[in-house]
Design a protein around this motif. Structure first.
Motif, PDB file in Angstrom:
ATOM      1  N   UNK A  24      36.205  33.966  57.909  1.00  0.00           N
ATOM      2  CA  UNK A  24      35.634  34.751  56.801  1.00  0.00           C
ATOM      3  C   UNK A  24      36.741  35.356  55.944  1.00  0.00           C
ATOM      4  N   UNK A  25      37.802  35.851  56.585  1.00  0.00           N
ATOM      5  CA  UNK A  25      38.915  36.441  55.835  1.00  0.00           C
ATOM      6  C   UNK A  25      39.586  35.374  54.978  1.00  0.00           C
ATOM      7  N   UNK A  26      39.842  34.207  55.543  1.00  0.00           N
ATOM      8  CA  UNK A  26      40.485  33.139  54.776  1.00  0.00           C
ATOM      9  C   UNK A  26      39.597  32.689  53.611  1.00  0.00           C
ATOM     10  N   UNK A  27      38.300  32.661  53.826  1.00  0.00           N
ATOM     11  CA  UNK A  27      37.381  32.261  52.738  1.00  0.00           C
ATOM     12  C   UNK A  27      37.375  33.298  51.619  1.00  0.00           C
ATOM     13  N   UNK A  28      37.465  34.560  51.985  1.00  0.00           N
ATOM     14  CA  UNK A  28      37.544  35.628  50.978  1.00  0.00           C
ATOM     15  C   UNK A  28      38.816  35.454  50.145  1.00  0.00           C
ATOM     16  N   UNK A  29      39.915  35.127  50.800  1.00  0.00           N
ATOM     17  CA  UNK A  29      41.182  34.906  50.094  1.00  0.00           C
ATOM     18  C   UNK A  29      41.029  33.711  49.139  1.00  0.00           C
ATOM     19  N   UNK A  30      40.412  32.646  49.616  1.00  0.00           N
ATOM     20  CA  UNK A  30      40.180  31.480  48.749  1.00  0.00           C
ATOM     21  C   UNK A  30      39.337  31.881  47.536  1.00  0.00           C
ATOM     22  N   UNK A  31      38.262  32.623  47.785  1.00  0.00           N
ATOM     23  CA  UNK A  31      37.388  33.056  46.686  1.00  0.00           C
ATOM     24  C   UNK A  31      38.141  33.912  45.669  1.00  0.00           C
ATOM     25  N   UNK A  32      39.040  34.757  46.152  1.00  0.00           N
ATOM     26  CA  UNK A  32      39.798  35.626  45.248  1.00  0.00           C
ATOM     27  C   UNK A  32      40.652  34.805  44.282  1.00  0.00           C
ATOM     28  N   UNK A  33      41.116  33.658  44.728  1.00  0.00           N
ATOM     29  CA  UNK A  33      41.919  32.793  43.865  1.00  0.00           C
ATOM     30  C   UNK A  33      41.059  31.844  43.037  1.00  0.00           C
ATOM     31  N   UNK A  34      39.962  31.368  43.595  1.00  0.00           N
ATOM     32  CA  UNK A  34      39.196  30.299  42.961  1.00  0.00           C
ATOM     33  C   UNK A  34      38.092  30.788  42.034  1.00  0.00           C
ATOM     34  N   UNK A  35      37.337  31.802  42.450  1.00  0.00           N
ATOM     35  CA  UNK A  35      36.168  32.205  41.658  1.00  0.00           C
ATOM     36  C   UNK A  35      36.089  33.705  41.378  1.00  0.00           C
ATOM     37  N   UNK A  36      36.827  34.501  42.123  1.00  0.00           N
ATOM     38  CA  UNK A  36      36.724  35.953  42.014  1.00  0.00           C
ATOM     39  C   UNK A  36      35.755  36.485  43.048  1.00  0.00           C
ATOM     40  N   UNK A  37      36.019  37.685  43.524  1.00  0.00           N
ATOM     41  CA  UNK A  37      35.198  38.286  44.574  1.00  0.00           C
ATOM     42  C   UNK A  37      35.300  39.805  44.437  1.00  0.00           C
ATOM     43  N   UNK A  38      34.233  40.533  44.705  1.00  0.00           N
ATOM     44  CA  UNK A  38      34.294  41.992  44.580  1.00  0.00           C
ATOM     45  C   UNK A  38      35.310  42.614  45.554  1.00  0.00           C
ATOM     46  N   UNK A  39      36.087  43.549  45.047  1.00  0.00           N
ATOM     47  CA  UNK A  39      37.090  44.232  45.867  1.00  0.00           C
ATOM     48  C   UNK A  39      36.489  44.846  47.136  1.00  0.00           C
ATOM     49  N   UNK A  40      35.324  45.526  47.047  1.00  0.00           N
ATOM     50  CA  UNK A  40      34.760  46.106  48.275  1.00  0.00           C
ATOM     51  C   UNK A  40      34.449  45.061  49.356  1.00  0.00           C
ATOM     52  N   UNK A  41      34.055  43.860  48.938  1.00  0.00           N
ATOM     53  CA  UNK A  41      33.778  42.777  49.897  1.00  0.00           C
ATOM     54  C   UNK A  41      35.065  42.366  50.604  1.00  0.00           C
ATOM     55  N   UNK A  42      36.149  42.273  49.858  1.00  0.00           N
ATOM     56  CA  UNK A  42      37.447  41.927  50.452  1.00  0.00           C
ATOM     57  C   UNK A  42      37.818  42.973  51.497  1.00  0.00           C
TER      58      UNK A  42
END
Length: 94
Positions: A24-42
């Motif tokens: 899940x952590x690695x997927x969040x990192x991928x999302x942060x680079x690829x599509x964007x993700x809310x900071x609180x979710x990270x």
């Protein structure tokens, strides 16, 4: 993205739940680079990740292994999310 067919650095000694948490952590990192993700979710996923990987040295080892195969930096994503606290995090690959 450098290579879509990479493997996550995982420890065979982890439980299924621990593996899911780390992935899940690695997927969040991928999302942060690829599509964007809310900071609180990270930050939420990072807190769970830290329960599995409490040692900074182990976190750095996994982060480096992940960066080698993906080109994405866990530390940078968490740093930006911590600074922002709200809103989207979207990083570009340099």
């Amino acid at each position: 993205m450098m290579n879509a067919n990479y493997s996550y650095p995982l420890d065979p000694g982890w439980s299924v739940k621990e593996v899911e948490t780390v992935i899940s952590m690695f997927r969040v990192v991928e999302d942060a680079y690829e599509v964007g993700i809310p900071a609180p979710k990270i930050l939420e996923v990072y807190q769970a990740f830290k329960k599995v990987i409490p040692a900074k040295s182990e976190e750095k080892r996994l982060s480096k292994a992940f960066a080698r195969v993906s080109g994405y930096e866990l530390y940078e994503v968490v740093k930006v999310a911590t600074q922002k606290q709200s809103g989207q995090v979207k990083l570009g690959v340099e």
